[in-house]
Design an enzyme around this catalytic site. Structure first.
Site, mmCIF file in Angstrom:
data_model
loop_
_atom_site.group_PDB
_atom_site.id
_atom_site.type_symbol
_atom_site.label_atom_id
_atom_site.label_comp_id
_atom_site.label_asym_id
_atom_site.label_seq_id
_atom_site.Cartn_x
_atom_site.Cartn_y
_atom_site.Cartn_z
ATOM 1 N N CYS A 178 -4.463 2.227 -3.260
ATOM 2 C CA CYS A 178 -3.375 3.119 -2.973
ATOM 3 C C CYS A 178 -2.512 1.990 -2.960
ATOM 4 C CB CYS A 178 -3.354 3.249 -1.559
ATOM 5 S SG CYS A 178 -4.965 4.481 -1.899
ATOM 6 N N ASP A 232 3.244 -4.182 8.713
ATOM 7 C CA ASP A 232 1.585 -3.494 7.998
ATOM 8 C C ASP A 232 0.931 -4.606 8.590
ATOM 9 O OD1 ASP A 232 -0.333 -1.744 7.240
ATOM 10 O OD2 ASP A 232 0.908 -2.044 5.365
ATOM 11 N N LYS A 243 -10.585 -0.031 10.852
ATOM 12 C CA LYS A 243 -11.184 -1.310 10.241
ATOM 13 C C LYS A 243 -11.037 -2.856 10.766
ATOM 14 C CE LYS A 243 -6.959 0.057 6.505
ATOM 15 N NZ LYS A 243 -7.802 0.473 5.189
ATOM 16 N N GLN A 294 -4.291 -4.870 7.288
ATOM 17 C CA GLN A 294 -5.658 -6.152 6.584
ATOM 18 C C GLN A 294 -5.562 -7.467 7.490
ATOM 19 O OE1 GLN A 294 -7.535 -5.160 4.732
ATOM 20 N NE2 GLN A 294 -7.023 -3.081 3.919
ATOM 21 N N HIS A 333 0.706 -1.126 0.391
ATOM 22 C CA HIS A 333 0.418 -0.071 0.179
ATOM 23 C C HIS A 333 0.500 0.985 -0.037
ATOM 24 C CE1 HIS A 333 -2.821 2.996 1.748
ATOM 25 N NE2 HIS A 333 -3.872 2.050 1.279
#
Lengths: 145, 405
Positions: free
Chosen positions: B359, B193, B219, B196, B116
């Site tokens: 993104c 990261d 999220k 997700q 991303h």
């Protein structure tokens, strides 16, 4: 079925322009050109213009984008070729007003007037206006140079 | 799993029942989280860490209790390692700016092509500023991270490896634990990261042995504007603050300042107090179900829907075709149709998906695409939602084939 509402957005004439776009390509001797990107979707529109004595003699576009943006560019080039830049600026204004749902006389826009239905799909307004923004910027680029 | 705690999901959109499949962008909020926020603002709101009055005490207590919930959620060793931020983007930028001070000319930073922009631009700009080299791990033909290439790229010049645990486009799970081993073998730090992954699977930062881990509250049922930066204590201790201001100081003199202890050293200014508390309640909600159960349930949805999508003629599905390697983030395109047109068609059928470059422009370029549509599920979605997606894609395909339905 709610998909039937799509008829307002994707009128047959819009799909025809998208499938077989008019004035698609590049002008090798363009007097004015611009490349605009739609940062939210990554679409790219290149517009070439041939302007002589204040008249748009020819126009062509290339790049990639959705049905609405491609059809809009095709209709826009159809409508502005042969017009003076002053008239074309007026058309840019008319299109901008139409697309946000204002009641305006859209006769000058020719086929592009059918994009009026886009005003009911706020997320897609940018797709329809990209070509007209490119036209405005390309014409004004000449003046600043 | 039921979705009765999510009033927003029970509505009509364009005369059709809403099927919300844009969870990779943001999730909906359960009543429990929204009501807890109302309760906080109606009863306990005050600034944290400063006042001696009762409300300030209550507010501080709840804010720090949220930190403890986050610590447990990702199994960090200490609360000192949990820094509240604005979100994943903010967390990753903080690492790049602060830990990035250790980067020098000739050093290398390794990321992957599926990152991303928030796990790409901070490293790209750091590399430019420090005259370091940014290297990209590519993909295998099946859309997985190319670990053979990773082994070649990570070397003694590598100082930072930063990769998403789950791709927001391809839905693939990356072996970040193995990457951390590779990074550590060469003296580099491992940044994960988790935007997700944290909402969808159990996270254990000690088992992953990552040095930094970033994720966002919105999220995973919480509010926007709250996120977390986890960092190993010994690394955070040596790092300088990114922002200066209130609350992050120990003592300020006219020409010199000493810093507050961890984690407050990195939390300048009044933090997003309600956001942090809401994240705590979101974690309570998720724990009530169980993260492993959420992961298993979402895998069931993938097992069910991925083959159905792959079976649609003219539908290109990206990422691994093996459901066991694919999370419930699924990107696709109808051949000859721009994803915005597809997404508008799905919206008319009540199905909310994302369309665009997500993104991840370098990934789009790498795959030879300008954009994709993306459906992303959460535990409150059902197999019926998956059916509705498949039907709506087929109906949209027919519409554009014939110009009407």
């Amino acid at each position: 079925m709610a998909l039937s509402r799509m008829d307002d957005l994707y009128r047959q004439v819009i799909l025809d322009h998208s499938d077989n776009p008019h004035h698609h390509g590049e002008l090798p001797d363009a007097t004015n050109n611009i490349e605009l990107k739609n940062p939210t979707c990554g679409d790219v529109l290149k517009l070439d213009l041939n302007i002589e004595d204040g008249v748009i003699k020819d126009a062509a576009f290339s790049g990639y984008g959705c049905t609405i943006s491609q059809a809009s560019a095709s209709m826009m080039t159809d409508a502005v070729i042969g017009k003076t830049t002053d008239d074309a600026e007026q058309m840019v204004q008319t299109f901008s007003n139409m697309i946000i749902g204002e009641d305006v006389d859209t006769d000058s826009l020719e086929d592009a007037a059918v994009l009026e239905g886009v005003s009911k799909f706020p997320a897609r307004i940018k797709c329809a206006t990209l070509a007209w923004k490119a036209l405005h910027k390309a014409m004004n680029k000449e003046e600043s140079e | 799993m039921d979705n009765n705690d999510f009033p927003i999901l029970h509505q009509k959109v364009n005369d059709e029942d809403l099927v919300y499949l844009d969870n990779a962008a943001t999730t909906q909020k359960p009543k429990q989280v929204v009501e807890a926020m109302e309760k906080f603002y109606y009863n306990d709101n005050a600034n944290v860490h400063r006042g001696v009055h009762t409300l300030a005490e209550r507010s501080t207590e709840q804010f720090e209790a949220a930190r403890e919930k986050v610590r447990k959620f990702i199994n960090a060793k200490s609360n000192k390692e949990i820094i509240f931020t604005k979100g994943t983007t903010d967390s990753l930028n903080m690492i790049a700016q602060s830990y990035g001070e250790n980067i020098h000319e000739g050093d290398e930073i390794v990321i992957s092509i599926m990152e991303h922009h928030s796990n790409l631009i901070p490293w790209q700009q750091l590399a430019i500023k420090k005259h370091a080299t940014l290297r990209y791990i590519g993909l295998t033909d099946d859309g997985e991270l190319d670990m053979a290439e990773a082994k070649k790229l990570i070397n003694d010049k590598t100082k930072i490896v930063s990769v998403a645990q789950v791709s927001n486009v391809l839905g693939v799970i990356n072996p970040v634990k193995k990457l951390a081993e590779l990074a550590h073998a060469h003296g580099a730090v491992m940044v994960v990261d988790g935007a997700q992954s944290a909402p969808h699977m159990p996270i254990d930062v000690q088992a992953l042995d990552c040095d930094f881990f970033a994720f966002s509250g919105h999220k995973m049922l919480s509010e926007t504007g709250i996120g977390v930066l986890y960092g190993k204590e010994e690394l955070l201790n040596d790092m300088t603050p990114v922002e200066y201001g209130g609350e992050m100081i120990e003592f300020v003199k006219k020409y010199d300042t000493t810093w507050n202890d961890l984690p407050w050293k990195f939390e300048a200014g009044t933090p997003n107090i309600a956001g942090a508390i809401s994240l705590g309640y979101a974690i309570d909600y998720l724990n009530e179900i169980g993260m492993q159960k959420i992961f298993d349930y979402e895998q069931q949805i993938v097992d069910y829907v991925l083959p159905k999508l792959l079976a649609i003629d003219d539908l290109e599905v990206y990422g691994p075709t093996d459901p066991t390697k694919h999370t419930a983030v699924i990107s696709f395109n109808l051949k000859g149709l721009h994803p915005h047109d597809l997404a508008t068609g799905l919206d008319m059928e009540g199905v909310a998906v994302r369309a665009g470059h997500h993104c991840a422009q370098p990934l789009m370029t790498y795959l030879g695409l300008s954009a994709t549509a993306r459906a992303s599920f959460y535990f409150y979605n059902t197999l019926a939602d998956a059916d509705k997606l498949v039907e709506a894609i087929k109906a949209t395909k027919e519409f554009f084939k014939h110009g009407t339905i």
